[in-house]
Design a protein around this motif. Structure first.
Motif, PDB file in Angstrom:
ATOM      1  N   LEU A  31     -59.207 -39.300 -26.486  1.00 51.73           N
ATOM      2  CA  LEU A  31     -59.018 -38.640 -28.017  1.00 51.73           C
ATOM      3  C   LEU A  31     -58.928 -37.202 -27.569  1.00 51.73           C
ATOM      4  CD1 LEU A  31     -61.920 -40.463 -29.941  1.00 51.73           C
ATOM      5  CD2 LEU A  31     -59.560 -40.674 -30.291  1.00 51.73           C
TER       6      LEU A  31
ATOM      7  N   LEU B   9     -57.543 -35.868 -25.247  1.00 53.54           N
ATOM      8  CA  LEU B   9     -56.152 -35.538 -24.938  1.00 53.54           C
ATOM      9  C   LEU B   9     -55.001 -35.747 -25.919  1.00 53.54           C
ATOM     10  CD1 LEU B   9     -56.195 -37.166 -21.436  1.00 53.54           C
ATOM     11  CD2 LEU B   9     -55.869 -34.699 -21.824  1.00 53.54           C
ATOM     12  N   ALA B  10     -55.653 -36.161 -27.233  1.00 52.38           N
ATOM     13  CA  ALA B  10     -54.645 -36.218 -28.410  1.00 52.38           C
ATOM     14  C   ALA B  10     -54.909 -34.857 -29.196  1.00 52.38           C
ATOM     15  CB  ALA B  10     -55.129 -37.439 -29.141  1.00 52.38           C
ATOM     16  N   PRO B  11     -54.048 -34.602 -30.091  1.00 49.26           N
ATOM     17  CA  PRO B  11     -53.847 -33.397 -30.657  1.00 49.26           C
ATOM     18  C   PRO B  11     -54.557 -33.417 -32.022  1.00 49.26           C
ATOM     19  CG  PRO B  11     -51.705 -34.538 -31.087  1.00 49.26           C
ATOM     20  CD  PRO B  11     -52.420 -35.036 -30.197  1.00 49.26           C
TER      21      PRO B  11
END
Lengths: 368, 304
Positions: A207, A209-211
């Motif tokens: 998460l 590494l997610a925008p």
């Protein structure tokens, strides 16, 4: 982002029909499905506390109405008055000696013997509360009889009546108490276990590494906990209102809902704190139990708080559940209004802010 | 074959220590756009830490990283939609089906539901769409995990040991998936401890050990530069050891219960001489592999 990036993103979105859910909605849905499909979680959040409600509710079922038994030896106006008072159940005993034996053996709490104008009361000293009740009761009846014997009208009259529609029957304090306990369990365990699991299986890292904003992730998980709390409340009150248990809600019962949500927030913060320190699911479960169970006992989840020593009552003020419990019983069953929840609500918000702040300070994305 | 201007990833002399342990000790490399780049090495070589620094999950003690022209650390939200990451453990939401995982991850990037179907097709999990993650096999989980990394159509994909712990068949299936991704023009940076795999898949390979890159080149060039012997293996009864030693260009002859192995740097005359003698039964020719490169570089046998 550059224009090129934006175009690429637009293209990605363009290709994808149906339209994507908002990350908040999508994460909430994922967490909620995860909860509903977890049979153990469902059991401990819904059925397990309900079992306590059923067991304790049936056990204490007619708790307040059981009558005091009193041995009666002989006859006379005092014994007749006692009989009529309905406060005690008289058991006829043949002789004073026999009655005394029964009191000694613990079969009767006390006996009254009347011979002419001579009234004799003997009671077991083991239960002081009961002994006090018996002595007071018999003394009252004897005084009444004395006044009546003078033929004068009594100078003072006593008008005694109950304030509540009924004495708080067990179900009336069990429901808010057990509900507070159930909500605390699901919120503390839910928050702690999700945090530990997501850190262990690296969902947290994924998460990161997610925008997506950390507040979106937190908000989604909190929303699910709030939803679960409302569900628990509905099931709990619904079951308690069944004729077998006979819960009666007071007029402003709905004031319990904001209180329940605030309580859930404070418990969620406690769970986040536990989850920040625990390295494994086992450790998280243990730590959460260590917090929730003593808190529940001291906050009056299982029995009225006024039965415990004063210093423990003072100590219990340090737990959010005490305040949630107090506020909820005030509006659910004690027929009090919005004034009764203002202080508990403020205190619960305070707990949430303080514990939440500490939890955010010690929060870790991954095991170091 | 050196770094070029349009590098997707530039790693410059990064260092990273955990306490007294130096996990990464001065690693530099560059990955071109569209390249399939492998980081190869045994467990504890520093591969994962290198990858984590490149992804922006960790800040290096020293050195710098340029990912798609920008710094990934601290958490750089602008670059996140353009990178896809598959982590060593399968990072799934508990109790969700394969399709639901893809939809959930997709939504984080603003990607809708039919992209999930496309991904399931790509990794061959269409028939497992409604299976929960915990009921998938190891290979299926790895494939789903890769699909989750690709769901938002990133430009560069990081895969950390995607084939670790899989049976040979699943491993081969995954190779096809990885080749397919490369075919779509993605840049792939991946770690593995399988030498044969790196040889089969990668454009270039960095061999790592003890936190350092020992060699970096195409697999073919690494093997060629090794100047190692070709091994000719024969059935044992066909030939005597002494006779084999007498052949032209033979460096060494080793015999075991079943076979005779001739080591040579000039395989052509050796094979011709063997053919002349009609001694080719059970013939196998084994050239050097990355395994030999590793042995040569580290002085020890490679153990995955």
């Amino acid at each position: 982002m550059t224009a090129v990036d934006e175009r690429q993103r637009d293209e990605a979105t363009e290709r994808s029909r149906p339209v994507a859910a908002h990350p908040f909605v999508s994460l909430s849905r994922a967490a909620f499905k995860g909860f509903v499909r977890d049979k153990a979680a469902m059991f401990f959040t819904i059925l397990f506390p309900l079992m306590f409600l059923v067991i304790l509710g049936l056990l204490f079922g007619d708790g307040g109405s059981s009558q005091l038994k009193l041995g009666a030896v002989g006859q006379g106006p005092v014994l007749t008055a006692l009989e009529r008072s309905d406060a005690v159940e008289l058991v006829d005993v043949a002789s004073a000696d026999e009655a005394e034996q029964q009191v000694k053996a613990g079969d009767l709490p006390a006996y009254v013997a009347q011979r002419g104008d001579d009234i004799r009361l003997r009671f077991a000293a083991s239960d002081r509360t009961q002994a006090g009740t018996v002595v007071g009761l018999v003394r009252g009846v004897v005084s009444d009889a004395n006044v009546r014997a003078t033929g004068q009208p009594p100078q003072f009259s006593l008008d005694a009546a109950r304030v509540e529609d009924e004495s708080l029957r067990p179900i009336q304090f069990l429901t808010p108490g057990l509900l507070a306990w159930a909500v605390s369990m699901s919120a503390v365990f839910g928050a702690a276990l999700t945090l530990v699991m997501w850190r262990k299986n690296q969902v947290l890292r994924r998460l990161r590494l997610a925008p997506v904003r950390p507040m979106t992730i937190l908000g989604a998980r909190v929303t699910v906990s709030l939803g679960i709390a409302v569900l628990q409340g509905a099931v709990f009150v619904g079951v308690a209102m069944l004729p077998v248990f006979g819960l009666r809600l007071s007029g402003s019962w709905w004031l319990a809902i904001p209180l329940l949500l605030l309580g859930t927030l404070s418990f969620f913060a406690v769970g986040m704190l536990v989850g920040a320190f625990a390295k494994s699911e086992e450790a998280a479960t243990g730590a959460a139990n260590l917090i929730v169970l003593p808190m529940a006992f001291l906050s009056g989840a299982f029995f009225p708080i006024d039965q415990v020593p004063q210093w423990l009552q003072t100590l219990s003020l340090a737990f959010p559940m005490r305040h949630l419990n107090e506020g909820m019983s005030a509006v659910l069953v004690r027929d009090q209004g919005i004034d009764a929840i203002l202080l508990p609500a403020a205190i619960l918000i305070g707990f949430t802010v303080v514990i939440g702040f500490v939890a955010s300070r010690v929060f870790r994305w991954e095991d170091s | 074959m050196g770094p070029t201007g349009d590098a997707a990833l530039d790693v410059d002399d990064i260092h990273m220590s955990y306490g007294d342990v130096k996990a990464v000790a001065g690693v530099s490399f560059s990955v071109r756009q569209g390249e399939f780049f492998g980081i190869l090495g045994p467990n504890g070589a520093g591969k994962t830490t290198t990858l984590e620094i490149a992804e922006g999950l960790r800040e290096p003690d020293a050195g710098s990283v340029r990912l798609l022209g920008t710094s990934p650390w601290p958490r750089n939200v602008a670059v996140l939609p353009r990178i896809g990451v598959q982590l060593q453990a399968s990072a799934f939401f508990e109790k969700l089906s394969a399709r639901e995982q893809l939809e959930t991850f997709g939504a984080l990037y603003g990607v809708g539901g039919d992209r999930a179907t496309e991904m399931l097709d790509l990794v061959g999990l269409r028939d497992k769409a409604d299976t929960r993650e915990n009921q998938l096999s190891g290979g299926q989980r790895q494939r789903l995990s890769i699909a989750c990394a690709l769901v938002h159509d990133p430009d560069i994909v990081f895969l950390d040991e995607p084939t670790a712990g899989l049976d040979p068949q699943s491993r081969r299936n995954l190779w096809d998936v990885l080749a397919e991704i490369k075919g779509r023009g993605k840049t792939i940076v991946y770690t593995t401890h399988y030498l044969d795999e790196a040889e089969a898949l990668c454009d270039r390979v960095a061999i790592m050990d003890h936190g350092q890159i020992l060699a970096l080149d195409t697999p073919a060039a690494l093997v060629r530069d090794l100047d190692s012997a070709t091994h000719v293996v024969l059935e044992r009864d066909g030939f005597a050891v002494a006779e084999a030693r007498a052949l032209p260009g033979v460096d060494d002859v080793v015999e075991d219960e079943a076979s005779l192995t001739i080591a040579t740097r000039t395989p052509a005359p050796v094979l011709a001489a063997l053919a002349e003698r009609g001694a080719l039964s059970g013939l196998q020719v084994r050239t050097a592999t990355l395994e030999d490169v590793f042995l040569e570089l580290t002085g020890r046998e490679y153990r995955a």
